[in-house]
Motif scaffolding. Structure first.
Motif, PDB file in Angstrom:
ATOM      1  N   GLY A 100      41.065  32.825  31.297  1.00 25.56           N
ATOM      2  CA  GLY A 100      40.133  31.616  30.324  1.00 25.56           C
ATOM      3  C   GLY A 100      39.110  30.996  31.018  1.00 25.56           C
ATOM      4  N   ALA A 101      38.536  31.729  32.367  1.00 25.41           N
ATOM      5  CA  ALA A 101      37.393  31.208  33.035  1.00 25.41           C
ATOM      6  C   ALA A 101      36.036  31.628  32.440  1.00 25.41           C
ATOM      7  N   THR A 102      35.205  30.750  32.545  1.00 23.71           N
ATOM      8  CA  THR A 102      33.681  30.966  32.197  1.00 23.71           C
ATOM      9  C   THR A 102      32.938  31.174  33.197  1.00 23.71           C
ATOM     10  N   TRP A 103      32.102  32.139  33.280  1.00 23.98           N
ATOM     11  CA  TRP A 103      31.065  32.104  34.436  1.00 23.98           C
ATOM     12  C   TRP A 103      29.692  32.347  33.984  1.00 23.98           C
ATOM     13  N   THR A 104      28.727  31.878  34.723  1.00 24.48           N
ATOM     14  CA  THR A 104      27.111  31.709  34.550  1.00 24.48           C
ATOM     15  C   THR A 104      26.309  32.904  35.577  1.00 24.48           C
ATOM     16  N   LYS A 105      27.096  33.500  36.361  1.00 17.84           N
ATOM     17  CA  LYS A 105      26.696  34.460  37.407  1.00 17.84           C
ATOM     18  C   LYS A 105      27.140  35.711  37.243  1.00 17.84           C
ATOM     19  N   ALA A 106      26.513  36.776  37.102  1.00 20.45           N
ATOM     20  CA  ALA A 106      27.306  38.127  36.967  1.00 20.45           C
ATOM     21  C   ALA A 106      27.977  38.542  37.910  1.00 20.45           C
ATOM     22  N   ASP A 108      30.034  36.940  39.596  1.00 24.68           N
ATOM     23  CA  ASP A 108      31.217  36.450  39.404  1.00 24.68           C
ATOM     24  C   ASP A 108      32.211  37.128  38.532  1.00 24.68           C
ATOM     25  N   VAL A 109      31.589  38.284  38.076  1.00 29.44           N
ATOM     26  CA  VAL A 109      32.131  39.153  36.930  1.00 29.44           C
ATOM     27  C   VAL A 109      32.523  40.463  37.546  1.00 29.44           C
ATOM     28  N   ASP A 110      33.624  40.934  37.191  1.00 28.04           N
ATOM     29  CA  ASP A 110      33.968  42.345  37.408  1.00 28.04           C
ATOM     30  C   ASP A 110      34.126  43.068  35.982  1.00 28.04           C
ATOM     31  N   ILE A 111      33.615  44.347  35.968  1.00 26.98           N
ATOM     32  CA  ILE A 111      34.117  45.079  34.876  1.00 26.98           C
ATOM     33  C   ILE A 111      35.498  45.742  35.164  1.00 26.98           C
ATOM     34  N   ASP A 112      36.416  45.395  34.532  1.00 26.95           N
ATOM     35  CA  ASP A 112      37.917  45.992  34.802  1.00 26.95           C
ATOM     36  C   ASP A 112      38.052  47.019  33.814  1.00 26.95           C
ATOM     37  N   HIS A 113      38.969  48.180  34.408  1.00 28.86           N
ATOM     38  CA  HIS A 113      39.190  49.167  33.823  1.00 28.86           C
ATOM     39  C   HIS A 113      40.673  48.927  33.249  1.00 28.86           C
ATOM     40  N   ASP A 139      34.397  54.876  29.777  1.00 31.66           N
ATOM     41  CA  ASP A 139      34.418  54.728  28.407  1.00 31.66           C
ATOM     42  C   ASP A 139      34.236  53.625  27.658  1.00 31.66           C
ATOM     43  N   LEU A 140      33.052  53.457  26.654  1.00 36.32           N
ATOM     44  CA  LEU A 140      32.630  52.368  25.994  1.00 36.32           C
ATOM     45  C   LEU A 140      33.155  52.404  24.711  1.00 36.32           C
ATOM     46  N   THR A 141      33.829  53.497  24.139  1.00 36.59           N
ATOM     47  CA  THR A 141      34.422  53.541  22.983  1.00 36.59           C
ATOM     48  C   THR A 141      35.942  53.028  22.751  1.00 36.59           C
ATOM     49  N   ARG A 142      36.551  53.353  23.665  1.00 37.91           N
ATOM     50  CA  ARG A 142      37.991  52.895  23.608  1.00 37.91           C
ATOM     51  C   ARG A 142      37.942  51.480  24.381  1.00 37.91           C
ATOM     52  N   PRO A 143      38.972  50.838  24.177  1.00 38.98           N
ATOM     53  CA  PRO A 143      38.905  49.289  24.852  1.00 38.98           C
ATOM     54  C   PRO A 143      39.314  49.424  26.304  1.00 38.98           C
ATOM     55  N   GLN A 144      38.601  50.302  26.867  1.00 35.69           N
ATOM     56  CA  GLN A 144      38.852  50.563  28.585  1.00 35.69           C
ATOM     57  C   GLN A 144      38.114  49.651  29.410  1.00 35.69           C
ATOM     58  N   LEU A 145      37.192  48.879  29.029  1.00 33.76           N
ATOM     59  CA  LEU A 145      36.194  48.068  29.775  1.00 33.76           C
ATOM     60  C   LEU A 145      36.213  46.541  29.457  1.00 33.76           C
ATOM     61  N   ARG A 146      36.355  45.726  30.397  1.00 29.78           N
ATOM     62  CA  ARG A 146      36.413  44.449  30.192  1.00 29.78           C
ATOM     63  C   ARG A 146      35.587  43.695  31.130  1.00 29.78           C
ATOM     64  N   ALA A 147      34.743  42.523  30.989  1.00 26.64           N
ATOM     65  CA  ALA A 147      34.059  41.795  31.659  1.00 26.64           C
ATOM     66  C   ALA A 147      35.412  40.827  32.181  1.00 26.64           C
ATOM     67  N   VAL A 148      35.548  40.338  33.205  1.00 30.76           N
ATOM     68  CA  VAL A 148      36.612  39.579  33.644  1.00 30.76           C
ATOM     69  C   VAL A 148      36.415  38.893  35.103  1.00 30.76           C
ATOM     70  N   THR A 149      37.132  37.709  35.311  1.00 29.16           N
ATOM     71  CA  THR A 149      36.804  37.092  36.591  1.00 29.16           C
ATOM     72  C   THR A 149      37.136  37.993  37.876  1.00 29.16           C
ATOM     73  N   ASP A 150      36.207  38.252  38.779  1.00 27.22           N
ATOM     74  CA  ASP A 150      36.008  38.974  39.668  1.00 27.22           C
ATOM     75  C   ASP A 150      37.768  39.245  40.577  1.00 27.22           C
TER      76      ASP A 150
END
Length: 205
Positions: A100-106, A108-113, A139-150
């Motif tokens: 539930g965190a919000t970030w304004t710097k990339a 601070d964000v990881d792309i999670d598999h 994979d950008l088609t399946r729900p495999q990648l999400r931007a989340v807190t690092d």
């Protein structure tokens, strides 16, 4: 009090309609198709991490122009994302569904598999070709990648749902259905404990 037959019929029809007594009909749960897919996964012990390295899952791949998979997901999942000439985000806002965190710097964000690379390796990907592992990792088609807190992503590591779950229970349904979708598409195995954890998480749908 006597009522004409037509009036009685009208009352019965109204009473039988969904929501007639002030409650809305329950929408179809996305747990149902996920449950079917989960039941189709092969239950098998994990093979172990022998021979694994992240380099065997080439990422991030070029998607378009200067943009690679990570940058594409940052643009997709963020709001008001601005990038430089190299497609690197210079500003934007990212919401992490895990905590539930919000970030304004990339940074601070990881792309999670969703299904981690190491978890995939010991669930069947060790037998894949490098090209197939590259497809999985980008994979950008399946729900495999999400931007989340690092640091939340780092805490997850290569763990399966019986070992780690998103801190926010409100994300458990989406996380479980995404995990199942990815494993089903790539025909990866699950352990009995993993299947049990996913089944419990589908109860939050």
């Amino acid at each position: 009090m006597w009522l004409p037959l037509a009036a009685v019929t009208a009352l019965l029809v109204t009473a039988c309609q969904p929501g007639a007594f002030g409650t809305q009909p329950t929408p179809p749960s996305n747990a149902a198709p996920a449950g079917v897919e989960l039941s189709q996964l092969v239950v098998q012990a994990r093979s172990g991490m022998g021979g694994y390295s992240r380099e065997k899952f080439p990422h991030w791949a070029t998607v378009s122009g200067e943009c690679d998979t990570r940058e594409t997901v940052l643009k997709r999942d963020g709001k008001n994302v601005q990038t430089d000439s190299q497609c690197r985000p210079t500003s934007g806002t990212w919401f992490s569904p895990y905590d539930g965190a919000t970030w304004t710097k990339a940074s601070d964000v990881d792309i999670d598999h969703t299904v981690p690379l190491g978890q995939a390796w010991e669930s069947g990907a060790a037998k894949w070709t490098t090209d197939h592992r590259k497809e999985f990792a980008n994979d950008l088609t399946r729900p495999q990648l999400r931007a989340v807190t690092d640091n939340v992503n780092q805490a997850k590591g290569d763990k399966a749902p019986d070992e780690w779950k998103p801190p926010l229970k409100s994300d458990w349904c989406a996380y479980a259905t995404d995990w199942i979708t990815v494993k089903h598409y790539y025909q990866l195995t699950v352990t009995a404990a993993e299947k049990s954890a996913l089944t419990d998480m589908l109860n939050y749908c």
